[in-house]
Design a protein around this motif. Structure first.
Motif, PDB file in Angstrom:
ATOM      1  N   VAL A   1       0.992  -1.119   0.199  1.00  0.00           N
ATOM      2  CA  VAL A   1       0.026  -0.031  -0.098  1.00  0.00           C
ATOM      3  C   VAL A   1       0.883   1.129   0.090  1.00  0.00           C
ATOM      4  O   VAL A   1       1.994   1.394   0.831  1.00  0.00           O
ATOM      5  N   ILE A   2       0.527   2.155  -0.822  1.00  0.00           N
ATOM      6  CA  ILE A   2       1.404   3.553  -0.982  1.00  0.00           C
ATOM      7  C   ILE A   2       0.361   4.589  -0.765  1.00  0.00           C
ATOM      8  O   ILE A   2      -1.018   4.412  -0.592  1.00  0.00           O
ATOM      9  N   ARG A   3       0.820   5.738  -0.193  1.00  0.00           N
ATOM     10  CA  ARG A   3       0.108   6.820   0.282  1.00  0.00           C
ATOM     11  C   ARG A   3       0.605   8.075  -0.765  1.00  0.00           C
ATOM     12  O   ARG A   3       1.814   8.365  -0.825  1.00  0.00           O
ATOM     13  N   ALA A   4      -0.326   8.497  -1.723  1.00  0.00           N
ATOM     14  CA  ALA A   4       0.113   9.772  -2.624  1.00  0.00           C
ATOM     15  C   ALA A   4       0.412  10.889  -1.634  1.00  0.00           C
ATOM     16  O   ALA A   4      -0.147  11.111  -0.803  1.00  0.00           O
ATOM     17  N   ASN A   5       1.638  11.444  -2.000  1.00  0.00           N
ATOM     18  CA  ASN A   5       2.106  12.625  -1.495  1.00  0.00           C
ATOM     19  C   ASN A   5       1.149  13.938  -1.773  1.00  0.00           C
ATOM     20  O   ASN A   5       1.495  14.403  -3.058  1.00  0.00           O
TER      21      ASN A   5
ATOM     22  N   PRO B   1      -7.692   2.251  -5.593  1.00  0.00           N
ATOM     23  CA  PRO B   1      -7.815   3.115  -4.585  1.00  0.00           C
ATOM     24  C   PRO B   1      -8.195   2.443  -3.157  1.00  0.00           C
ATOM     25  O   PRO B   1      -8.876   1.396  -3.304  1.00  0.00           O
ATOM     26  N   ILE B   2      -7.778   3.275  -2.081  1.00  0.00           N
ATOM     27  CA  ILE B   2      -8.042   2.800  -0.832  1.00  0.00           C
ATOM     28  C   ILE B   2      -7.845   3.756   0.081  1.00  0.00           C
ATOM     29  O   ILE B   2      -6.892   4.567  -0.255  1.00  0.00           O
TER      30      ILE B   2
ATOM     31  N   ASP C   1       1.007   1.328   4.930  1.00  0.00           N
ATOM     32  CA  ASP C   1      -0.248   0.603   5.309  1.00  0.00           C
ATOM     33  C   ASP C   1      -1.552   1.306   5.613  1.00  0.00           C
ATOM     34  O   ASP C   1      -1.392   2.667   6.136  1.00  0.00           O
ATOM     35  N   THR C   2      -2.518   0.849   5.079  1.00  0.00           N
ATOM     36  CA  THR C   2      -3.734   1.503   5.239  1.00  0.00           C
ATOM     37  C   THR C   2      -4.193   2.066   6.710  1.00  0.00           C
ATOM     38  O   THR C   2      -4.727   3.028   6.915  1.00  0.00           O
ATOM     39  N   SER C   3      -3.887   1.153   7.439  1.00  0.00           N
ATOM     40  CA  SER C   3      -4.160   1.432   8.850  1.00  0.00           C
ATOM     41  C   SER C   3      -3.345   2.454   9.461  1.00  0.00           C
ATOM     42  O   SER C   3      -3.714   3.277  10.139  1.00  0.00           O
ATOM     43  N   SER C   4      -2.056   2.365   9.119  1.00  0.00           N
ATOM     44  CA  SER C   4      -1.087   3.684   9.549  1.00  0.00           C
ATOM     45  C   SER C   4      -1.570   4.677   8.865  1.00  0.00           C
ATOM     46  O   SER C   4      -1.361   5.920   9.492  1.00  0.00           O
ATOM     47  N   GLN C   5      -2.222   4.904   7.621  1.00  0.00           N
ATOM     48  CA  GLN C   5      -2.723   6.084   7.035  1.00  0.00           C
ATOM     49  C   GLN C   5      -3.787   6.659   7.936  1.00  0.00           C
ATOM     50  O   GLN C   5      -4.140   7.797   7.701  1.00  0.00           O
ATOM     51  N   GLN C   6      -4.525   5.997   8.778  1.00  0.00           N
ATOM     52  CA  GLN C   6      -5.342   6.451   9.638  1.00  0.00           C
ATOM     53  C   GLN C   6      -5.071   7.279  10.753  1.00  0.00           C
ATOM     54  O   GLN C   6      -5.797   8.007  11.355  1.00  0.00           O
ATOM     55  N   VAL C   7      -3.733   7.436  11.110  1.00  0.00           N
ATOM     56  CA  VAL C   7      -3.400   7.886  12.452  1.00  0.00           C
ATOM     57  C   VAL C   7      -3.298   9.372  12.155  1.00  0.00           C
ATOM     58  O   VAL C   7      -3.709  10.215  13.164  1.00  0.00           O
TER      59      VAL C   7
ATOM     60  N   ASP D   1      -2.967  -3.880   8.400  1.00  0.00           N
ATOM     61  CA  ASP D   1      -2.162  -4.106   9.581  1.00  0.00           C
ATOM     62  C   ASP D   1      -3.391  -3.872  11.012  1.00  0.00           C
ATOM     63  O   ASP D   1      -4.358  -2.985  10.773  1.00  0.00           O
ATOM     64  N   GLY D   2      -3.038  -4.429  12.176  1.00  0.00           N
ATOM     65  CA  GLY D   2      -3.563  -4.238  13.351  1.00  0.00           C
ATOM     66  C   GLY D   2      -3.047  -2.918  14.048  1.00  0.00           C
ATOM     67  O   GLY D   2      -1.972  -2.817  14.014  1.00  0.00           O
TER      68      GLY D   2
END
Length: 403
Positions: free
Chosen positions: A155-159, A181-182, A210-216, A392-393
């Motif tokens: 998973v990647i996050r667009a800057n 997309p996610i 990861d998607t979960s990390s992107q929620q922080v 991820d958890g």
């Protein structure tokens, strides 16, 4: 499937480095791949994925091989036979090599069938950790544990300081990299591949996250112009996300006790074009005290057991111990007690871990709020379970300082 002797030799050497020399799996694999630049993409993937999978199923494979726990100092000959067990189980065939001669396929299948009835063996996890998870998460542990043994997606996050998610997806597609997309700014790769050599990465158009990390970072509800402190910044993935959410306006102070991590963060920030980040090394208590009551938003992404990210770091479960977990929990509470004063009155604090254990999460927040330093109110908390989200958890708690 045809096996290549030189590739399996590399896997055996990787396992020696991970389990005998106690090196981190990701660093070992990175070094091996870098030292063999002539390998093609398929060979590189075979070595990396086979090594990770053998680390993931380490206990199960040793049980099937010898009906014993893994030795502290496995011999090279044993590691070759262990690969034979893995090859038969995962690929359904054995290479015709002397190193794996003598393995009994019928016996291997019988032991594998037996192991499926014992959760700690079937999910390949230490007994103490299985017991810990069962006590803390009696209804969720079995399904979470099974999910954590699945291979993680890339998973990647667009800057968004440089590009939109949609434009990034189109840009990567032109290079033959398909995504979907996610989350808010995330993309999942349809096919695993090395992105670090792409021009898009070199240009700072995205970060692996990861998607979960992107929620922080979004949980901090930052806005342009704020003063934000990331007190356990590490490599800076969430720091960079905060800079993007703040549109490069305001100030982010990134703190850590490891200078090399902050140096890596500076490199990443330069590539990402995130110029509002200032890094400071925590080398004495004064660094923290000078920042008391100064943050509109405070992120405490604290060190943890890492149980929520076993899919990408499977060696964690073999390096962790009950005693080590207790030390981690003590350190987490110390960070809450000592760093929370950095948040000003009316500001917000986010406490996060990449663990799913309540003793690292909800119980830490409860202990903190009942303490003298806990002049906060809990606004929200959530646990992102891997069996529910597919990622991820994680645990994320949002608190507001009221005193």
């Amino acid at each position: 499937m045809k096996f290549h002797h030189n590739l399996v030799t590399a896997i055996v050497h990787a396992l020696q480095a991970i389990f005998i020399e106690q090196q981190y799996a990701d660093k070992v694999i990175e070094r091996i791949l870098k030292s063999n630049p002539r390998w093609g993409a398929r060979d590189r993937a075979f070595v990396a994925e086979s090594t990770y999978n053998m680390v993931r199923w380490w206990r199960l494979l040793w049980f099937v091989l010898h009906e014993t726990k893994a030795p502290e100092q496995p011999t090279e000959a044993e590691l070759w036979q262990l690969f034979g067990v893995w090859a038969l189980h995962h690929h359904g065939t054995l290479p015709n090599w002397t190193e794996v001669a003598g393995l009994n396929p019928t016996q291997i299948h019988e032991r594998m069938n037996y192991a499926r009835g014992v959760r700690a063996l079937a999910e390949s996890i230490p007994d103490w950790l299985d017991a810990q998870g069962s006590r803390e998460l009696p209804e969720q542990w079995a399904s979470s544990l099974h999910a954590l043994n699945q291979q993680a997606e890339v998973v990647i996050r667009a800057n968004t300081l440089k590009i939109t998610r949609e434009a990034l997806a189109e840009h990567l597609q032109q290079q033959g990299i398909e995504t979907r997309p996610i989350a808010t700014d995330g993309l999942i790769l349809q096919k695993r591949q090395n992105l670090f050599k792409t021009q898009a990465f070199q240009d700072g158009l995205f970060e692996l996250q990861d998607t979960s990390s992107q929620q922080v970072a979004p949980a901090l509800t930052v806005s342009a112009g704020m003063r934000v402190i990331d007190a356990c910044a590490g490599g800076g993935g969430k720091t960079l996300h905060l800079a993007a959410l703040m549109q490069n306006k305001g100030k982010i102070i990134a703190l850590d006790v490891e200078a090399w991590k902050l140096k890596n963060l500076q490199t990443r920030a330069k590539r990402a074009g995130a110029h509002i980040i200032e890094s400071r090394l925590i080398d004495n208590r004064k660094v923290i005290k000078r920042l008391y009551d100064s943050a509109d938003r405070l992120l405490l992404d604290v060190p943890c057991s890492g149980l929520g990210v076993l899919r990408r770091n499977p060696d964690t479960k073999w390096k962790l111990s009950a005693e080590g977990l207790e030390l981690v929990r003590t350190h987490q509470q110390e960070i809450l007690q000592n760093y929370s004063p950095l948040c000003r009155q009316g500001g917000q604090l986010v406490y996060s871990t990449c663990s799913i254990l309540p003793s690292e999460n909800q119980q830490q927040i409860q202990t903190f709020l009942e303490s003298q330093a806990g002049r906060f109110q809990l606004l929200s908390e959530s646990t992102l379970f891997p069996d529910v989200t597919g990622f991820d958890g994680f645990y994320i708690a949002v608190l507001e300082r009221v005193g």
